[in-house]
Design an enzyme around this catalytic site. Structure first.
Site: not given
Length: 568
Positions: A145, A301, A303, A305
């Site tokens: 992440s 961000d 990734d 999500d």
């Protein structure tokens, strides 16, 4: 310990981490070796996350293979037809993510489990979407992440499409420990494909996610999108292509992407910390927004999500919205669009309680969970019904889910929803700031803050201290209600008690006279606590936004100062 190290060295399939380990052995770096071999990287409800390096207390290929083996055995035991239903696997743009994803696929297919593997990097919500789409037994996303470049992770989704919760985290952890004592099964991806155990998820799968988002009725408010200009950054992550595509699909033609942060780069060269919440992380997208006089400056961000946004102010500058402000705006906006009352909306215990007031004003149902998006979606699935459909949930750490296409936070659909909210307001001659002020005037100004406090490591646990001698006042205000999530008891000042319907957790919540709230969450691993504060300042009709903000900020400063002083 040296026996374990020698065994690890023999099993490690990666020449880079073998070389690293041999160097530590040759250098007699005993403290470093002890730290890496004294324990395994802990598998919890977020799966695995840690620094990349050699040894069982790091992220590396052998840890991934052992983790995948444990997960595979657990799925076969726990999920009906797990092998034939399969596991969806995707990965972000970090340096080791593709290798880890392929290792996971090699292990699972060797166990006879069908695998759906993304052919390239994929945003976390695109992978999570695949669980329900394929009726899969689980999904794995290799991602850290918004952590620094030296980290990676292994996130697991259950067959319901949400992140795992107890007891599955402990069950998988036990299976991993067992797998680590045995030989690792591996099948080459070519062989797996020939045996119909591997399905490559190519561009048509990504387009299926795109279609699902475009068909989400909550994302079909096409209100003069051409009038809104948007600056965007993927923050060296994997969100850019889908984010730009979805915005274009929704009619937003003025989208400007930060070029040097658009492509995936696991080294994150232009940011110190690839987290939109960190100071300086949004500098480039705000600079681009100023260049184009954009209405909003948005970020995902790495990734994709999470979603972050800075909004243009009246003086032409840009100000970041907090996660609670975005969540409250979404709550009001989506409930205003809902076809009926009794929609289900929720947030976490440390998020703003303003959402509950907004829900009440709209006749909707509000729910609250422990911290973590895994709880928001798992609880939503339990609570939803035909009469009470799930609409929206958020956590203050920039996580939002709009509708039920993805049972996890989705920064891509959140981006589209916020752009559409901005466009609707602009078509009426209003701004995001106007809408936020209207909510505050209706319900009061809700201000939230979070602080971490380091404690004396030799002192007794702060939670024990607070339970043994419960405070009755904080910052000069009487405590009206104390919620102890460890004993699951709500205590009122008059001595009455009620039970709390949440999983047990070492958290104390104090509700003060006047509406302020203090939450204390002791760390389980370090001598520190996290404290979450909320103050509510009423709006008189004659008050300006600035006046009330100043009052609320003063109250917040006093609350934080006096509460922290009382704990030391």
């Amino acid at each position: 310990m040296m026996e374990n190290i020698t065994c690890w060295l023999a099993k490690d399939p990666d020449p880079h981490t073998r070389e690293e380990l041999q160097h530590l052995i040759d250098a007699k770096a005993l403290a470093e070796l002890e730290e890496r071999f004294s324990q395994r990287l802990e598998f919890g409800t977020a799966g695995l996350r840690g620094k990349v390096g050699c040894g069982p207390n790091r992220m590396n290929r052998l840890v991934i293979q052992e983790t995948a083996t444990g997960l595979g055995h657990y799925l076969i035991e726990q999920v009906n037809n797990a092998a034939s239903r399969g596991v969806v696997i995707g990965y972000d743009g970090r340096n080791d993510s593709k290798q880890y994803a392929h290792d996971t696929a090699s292990v699972l297919t060797a166990l006879g489990i069908k695998v759906y593997l993304t052919h390239a990097v994929a945003a976390t919500p695109i992978v999570a979407f695949g669980v329900k789409h394929f009726n899969a037994a689980a999904a794995v996303v290799v991602t850290a992440s918004h952590n620094p470049p030296e980290y990676n992770g292994f996130k697991v989704y259950w067959e319901n499409g949400a992140q795992i919760i107890p007891p599955h985290d402990a069950g998988i952890a036990e299976a991993i420990d067992n797998a680590a004592t045995k030989a690792i099964p591996l099948m080459s991806l070519d062989v797996a494909q020939k045996q119909a155990l591997l399905v490559w998820l190519k561009e048509d799968y990504y387009q299926t996610y795109r279609q699902a988002i475009n068909e989400n009725p909550l994302l079909n408010n096409h209100n003069q999108p051409e009038d809104v200009s948007i600056a965007y950054t993927a923050m060296h992550g994997v969100g850019a292509v889908m984010a730009e595509t979805l915005l274009n699909d929704a009619g937003f033609s003025k989208v400007y992407s930060v070029k040097e942060q658009r492509e995936p780069d696991g080294n994150f060269p232009t940011v110190n910390f690839p987290n939109p919440e960190e100071e300086g992380a949004m500098d480039k997208v705000i600079a681009l927004a100023k260049q184009h006089n954009a209405d909003i400056a948005c970020a995902n961000d790495p990734d994709a999500d999470r979603f972050a946004v800075a909004v243009r102010t009246s003086d032409g500058d840009y100000q970041m919205l907090t996660g609670d402000q975005v969540g409250s705006l979404f709550g009001h906006y989506l409930l205003s669009k809902a076809e009926s009352n009794q929609q289900l909306v929720g947030n976490t215990i440390v998020s703003s309680s303003l959402l509950s007031k907004i829900a009440t004003a709209h006749g909707a149902q509000y729910y609250q969970t422990l911290t973590g998006f895994k709880w928001l979606t798992n609880v939503a699935m339990q609570k939803q019904s035909d009469e009470q459909p799930f609409l929206f949930a958020y956590e203050e750490a920039l996580g939002y889910t709009v509708g039920n296409k993805v049972w996890d936070k989705d920064g891509l659909s959140a981006l589209v929803a916020f752009a559409q909210l901005t466009a609707e307001l602009k078509s009426h001659g209003q701004t995001i700031w106007d809408q936020l002020e209207a909510l505050y005037r209706q319900h009061g100004m809700y201000l939230n803050a979070q602080r971490s406090i380091a404690l004396d490591p030799k002192a007794a646990p702060i939670g024990d201290k607070l339970r043994q001698a419960p405070p009755t006042m904080i910052a000069g205000k009487p405590i009206e209600i104390t919620e102890d999530l460890k004993s699951l008891t709500k205590r009122f000042a008059n001595g009455d008690t009620e039970s709390i319907d949440l999983p047990s957790s070492d958290v104390l919540i104090y509700h003060l006279a006047g509406g302020a709230r203090v939450i204390v969450r002791p760390s389980g691993t370090e001598p520190k606590i996290k404290c979450y504060y909320e103050v509510i300042e009423a709006f008189a009709q004659s008050d300006s936004f600035e006046q009330v903000l100043e009052k609320a900020s003063e109250s917040m400063g006093m609350l934080i100062s006096e509460h922290q002083h009382s704990l030391l």
